[in-house]
Design an enzyme around this catalytic site. Structure first.
Site, PDB file in Angstrom:
ATOM      1  N   ASP A  92      64.616  67.124  27.363  1.00 13.83           N
ATOM      2  CA  ASP A  92      64.865  68.329  26.436  1.00 13.83           C
ATOM      3  C   ASP A  92      64.716  69.678  26.667  1.00 13.83           C
ATOM      4  O   ASP A  92      64.387  69.760  28.028  1.00 13.83           O
ATOM      5  CB  ASP A  92      63.751  68.606  25.039  1.00 13.83           C
ATOM      6  N   SER A  93      65.157  70.715  26.393  1.00 12.54           N
ATOM      7  CA  SER A  93      64.649  72.307  27.315  1.00 12.54           C
ATOM      8  C   SER A  93      63.456  72.680  27.174  1.00 12.54           C
ATOM      9  O   SER A  93      62.942  73.736  27.909  1.00 12.54           O
ATOM     10  CB  SER A  93      65.691  73.059  26.569  1.00 12.54           C
ATOM     11  N   GLY A  94      62.806  71.698  26.403  1.00 16.74           N
ATOM     12  CA  GLY A  94      61.102  72.770  26.337  1.00 16.74           C
ATOM     13  C   GLY A  94      60.975  74.140  25.305  1.00 16.74           C
ATOM     14  O   GLY A  94      59.417  74.249  25.044  1.00 16.74           O
ATOM     15  N   GLY A  95      61.989  74.477  24.598  1.00 14.98           N
ATOM     16  CA  GLY A  95      62.721  74.965  23.265  1.00 14.98           C
ATOM     17  C   GLY A  95      61.404  74.147  22.571  1.00 14.98           C
ATOM     18  O   GLY A  95      60.468  75.852  22.111  1.00 14.98           O
ATOM     19  N   PHE A  96      61.626  73.307  21.869  1.00 21.01           N
ATOM     20  CA  PHE A  96      60.712  72.960  20.360  1.00 21.01           C
ATOM     21  C   PHE A  96      59.884  73.082  20.774  1.00 21.01           C
ATOM     22  O   PHE A  96      58.739  73.950  19.501  1.00 21.01           O
ATOM     23  CB  PHE A  96      62.007  71.845  20.384  1.00 21.01           C
ATOM     24  N   ASP A 146      66.608  76.582  23.783  1.00 25.29           N
ATOM     25  CA  ASP A 146      67.990  77.632  21.805  1.00 25.29           C
ATOM     26  C   ASP A 146      66.618  77.628  21.279  1.00 25.29           C
ATOM     27  O   ASP A 146      65.695  76.978  21.706  1.00 25.29           O
ATOM     28  CB  ASP A 146      68.598  76.525  21.758  1.00 25.29           C
ATOM     29  N   GLN A 189      73.308  75.403  16.545  1.00 32.71           N
ATOM     30  CA  GLN A 189      72.233  75.666  15.414  1.00 32.71           C
ATOM     31  C   GLN A 189      72.969  76.004  14.073  1.00 32.71           C
ATOM     32  O   GLN A 189      73.648  75.587  14.428  1.00 32.71           O
ATOM     33  CB  GLN A 189      71.346  77.124  16.140  1.00 32.71           C
ATOM     34  N   GLY A 216      67.989  71.572  15.010  1.00 23.46           N
ATOM     35  CA  GLY A 216      67.583  72.254  14.247  1.00 23.46           C
ATOM     36  C   GLY A 216      67.216  71.337  12.214  1.00 23.46           C
ATOM     37  O   GLY A 216      67.440  71.934  11.602  1.00 23.46           O
ATOM     38  N   ASP A 266      66.574  60.622  18.620  1.00 17.82           N
ATOM     39  CA  ASP A 266      65.450  61.035  20.199  1.00 17.82           C
ATOM     40  C   ASP A 266      65.053  60.785  18.761  1.00 17.82           C
ATOM     41  O   ASP A 266      65.089  61.551  17.849  1.00 17.82           O
ATOM     42  CB  ASP A 266      65.066  61.145  20.632  1.00 17.82           C
ATOM     43  N   CYS A 304      62.408  39.186  13.167  1.00 18.61           N
ATOM     44  CA  CYS A 304      62.760  39.643  14.552  1.00 18.61           C
ATOM     45  C   CYS A 304      62.845  38.960  15.382  1.00 18.61           C
ATOM     46  O   CYS A 304      61.627  37.808  15.198  1.00 18.61           O
ATOM     47  CB  CYS A 304      61.894  40.520  14.172  1.00 18.61           C
ATOM     48  N   CYS A 306      61.486  39.561  19.109  1.00 18.32           N
ATOM     49  CA  CYS A 306      60.839  40.524  20.014  1.00 18.32           C
ATOM     50  C   CYS A 306      60.029  39.488  20.488  1.00 18.32           C
ATOM     51  O   CYS A 306      59.152  38.746  19.709  1.00 18.32           O
ATOM     52  CB  CYS A 306      60.487  41.964  19.331  1.00 18.32           C
ATOM     53  N   CYS A 309      56.934  39.637  17.367  1.00 16.95           N
ATOM     54  CA  CYS A 309      56.786  38.872  16.863  1.00 16.95           C
ATOM     55  C   CYS A 309      56.958  37.614  17.295  1.00 16.95           C
ATOM     56  O   CYS A 309      57.060  36.096  16.076  1.00 16.95           O
ATOM     57  CB  CYS A 309      58.260  39.342  15.811  1.00 16.95           C
ATOM     58  N   HIS A 335      57.064  46.381  19.434  1.00 16.10           N
ATOM     59  CA  HIS A 335      57.196  45.582  18.446  1.00 16.10           C
ATOM     60  C   HIS A 335      58.961  46.895  17.416  1.00 16.10           C
ATOM     61  O   HIS A 335      59.732  47.044  17.483  1.00 16.10           O
ATOM     62  CB  HIS A 335      57.041  45.550  17.146  1.00 16.10           C
TER      63      HIS A 335
END
Lengths: 370, 370
Positions: A92-96, A146, A189, A216, A266, A304, A306, A309, A335
């Site tokens: 990510d850009s770091g903005g968040f 952003d 945005q 956003g 994500d 499941c 996995c 499980c 899991h």
């Protein structure tokens, strides 16, 4: 020469089945990207991540910039080598994160000045520095810098912020032009205002990016509001580029996002919930600390296959959680991430076979049962 | 019919190379047993434990009795199945932890009454209950219930306690007679008094056990004192039974114990130190939080071929530790346990080849270098 490209392999209604080629490998879409904030997906070894089906992970520019520092990561051969994850990485850009600091950050046309949450030191993050950091980390997919606008927000502020984010996106594109090894994604945005989302999408498409994200969202709005934004914003984006909905979401959000044409997601939800003992199953969520699981021999999820499980009972997982054992986080995270990956695998297959609507119906039907 | 037996395969001076057959598999000795206090070796999956060479693990009766309860573990198929570790398990008797509670415990001929460190509830642990718990857990090697005497202690108290522990050992033998699936080990006490160690050894040998331990070591005494106890106590034990030094110790302690004829060891040191960022290497200990490792591209230990040293730099491990990441504990623990297991593998080979003295010299020589 560009090593990034995206192929649309199949469509089923608005749902899309695609394939991204990145400098560090192929990503089948729709895809969910586990979050590896500080250069590790919390509690999961890279080999285990790969084994449970993760194709690409997300790392956080803000955290890695502050610690251990992007120059150090560059010097040590980039993030792939540093963290022993040879596959694709999106940063990510770091903005968040910077904007999440609230009073600790100040915004100007140039960028954002902020105080580190670690030691209070002052920094300024600009579009150019964000790209420089993401380049040093050696991300395969770089996000434009952003402002992630809070919700709710006044229309006037959303308009001002969205236009500034577009100018920042332009500056990012200038320092990371198309055609290189790394893909640069623009971020739409515009808050929950259809007209502003439209303006933002147009501004970004004019600049031109290898992929487009909706930013956003998942900021406290109702799911219906999120779906409405997807409904009107996704069709504004070029069909031949991947579409990424940032920070989303629950299993339901993913299914609904895919149904509307999203390719990438994500979220910290599967990993963070796991550490808090909340597990995703085909029948819905399960809180492992509940006394009802004390002597429960069953696996977390009978549907499941996995590693967790196949090998551990709810009773054991409850014991680990109650005892504060590291393995509680390790197993729960495996899991939950497997659940998310499996959901995406099944979604991809359904789209390929033209049965996505049925898959979506079954998904909701199974949740009604317990 | 008995499934436990011990074969002495080779001797090199006092050092012994042996093989134990247990109900859940073979254990090559000398052996180091990782500690899995609450039904998990903290931060390590069972498959990883196996891969790094662990053959047998130790679990704590006291902790598992209080949580989740031995009856629950029995109901769920025993500890092997509960924790997904199919290999051999040794359980301690609970005595060590109960006596560590200090003022919260009261001793009588019958046993020890104590208050739970979890919820303050009152319990009484007796030799019979200790065996019952260890049986419910389905341990392959069961330890007699005894008092681990603090150091220093008055001779009179040591004598009284040691004689009582011998009577308790007799009661344990009565409820777990020889010839069953499970091995029962006696524990030599007697503090740091040669005459009392001798008396304790004689009492236990008279009762007769499948193996013998030295208890009451690694309780704050100087290493030289510990070695002296080993020097005079180990020859008192039957040569055809395994000898286990409980709660020991540092890599040096293990080498010196093997040189004196010990076959089995356990200690929280490799796992606990790992979680505190202290790593064992062929050149001695290393504290990963030190600033000198900030940009160090080297593996933890250039002489180590473990998963961690093959895939991660000191700089990355320092970053994980400084960031409080779960993977710091996971990776550090894997390395430290591998170091201990590798040391034992090499010791076994050296004894077989009659080169243990040389191996021991090399061990110390390498530590002088950095």
């Amino acid at each position: 020469m560009s090593s990034f490209h995206f192929d649309l392999l199949a469509q089923d209604g608005a749902a899309r089945r695609g394939r991204m080629q990145t400098a560090h490998g192929v990503v089948e879409t729709p895809v969910f990207m586990p979050v590896g904030t500080q250069g590790t997906v919390k509690g999961v070894l890279p080999e285990a991540l790969h084994a449970l089906g993760a194709q690409i992970i997300l790392a956080n520019t803000y955290h890695l910039y502050l610690r251990p520092g992007h120059e150090l990561v560059r010097q040590l051969g980039g993030l792939h080598r540093f963290m022993n994850w040879p596959g694709p990485i999106l940063t990510d850009s770091g903005g968040f994160q910077v904007f999440s600091l609230g009073d600790l950050c100040r915004i100007s046309e140039e960028g954002v000045s902020f105080q580190s949450h670690l030691d209070g030191s002052r920094h300024q993050l600009t579009p150019e520095l964000s790209i420089e950091i993401q380049r040093a980390l050696d991300a395969d997919i770089v996000m434009v810098f952003d402002e992630c606008i809070p919700y709710p927000a006044e229309r006037a502020y959303v308009a001002t912020s969205t236009d500034r984010s577009a100018r920042w996106a332009q500056r990012c594109r200038q320092v990371l032009p198309a055609g290189g090894e790394k893909a640069l994604f623009g971020i739409v945005q515009g808050g929950m205002f259809e007209e502003l989302r439209r303006r933002s999408a147009q501004q970004l498409v004019e600049i031109g990016f290898e992929g487009y994200a909706l930013g956003g969202l998942s900021v406290g709005e109702e799911a219906e509001v999120m779906y409405r934004v997807m409904d009107y914003a996704l069709p504004l984006l070029p069909a031949d580029a991947p579409r990424y909905v940032m920070g989303v979401g629950t299993p339901e959000n993913l299914i609904e996002g895919i149904a509307r044409g999203c390719d990438m997601f994500d979220c910290v939800m599967p990993t963070r919930n796991a550490r808090n003992g909340v597990l995703f199953t085909h029948h819905g969520k399960l809180s492992i600390k509940q006394a009802r699981y004390r002597s429960d021999e069953q696996p977390l999820d009978s549907h499941c296959d996995c590693y967790v499980c196949q090998n551990y009972s709810r009773a054991y997982l409850r014991h680990l959680f109650q005892s504060g054992e590291i393995l509680a986080s390790v197993l729960n995270t495996q899991h939950n991430l497997h659940y998310y990956q499996q959901l995406m695998t099944e979604a991809r297959e359904a789209i390929t076979q033209g049965t996505f609507d049925e898959f979506r119906r079954d998904f909701y039907r199974l949740r009604q049962q317990t």
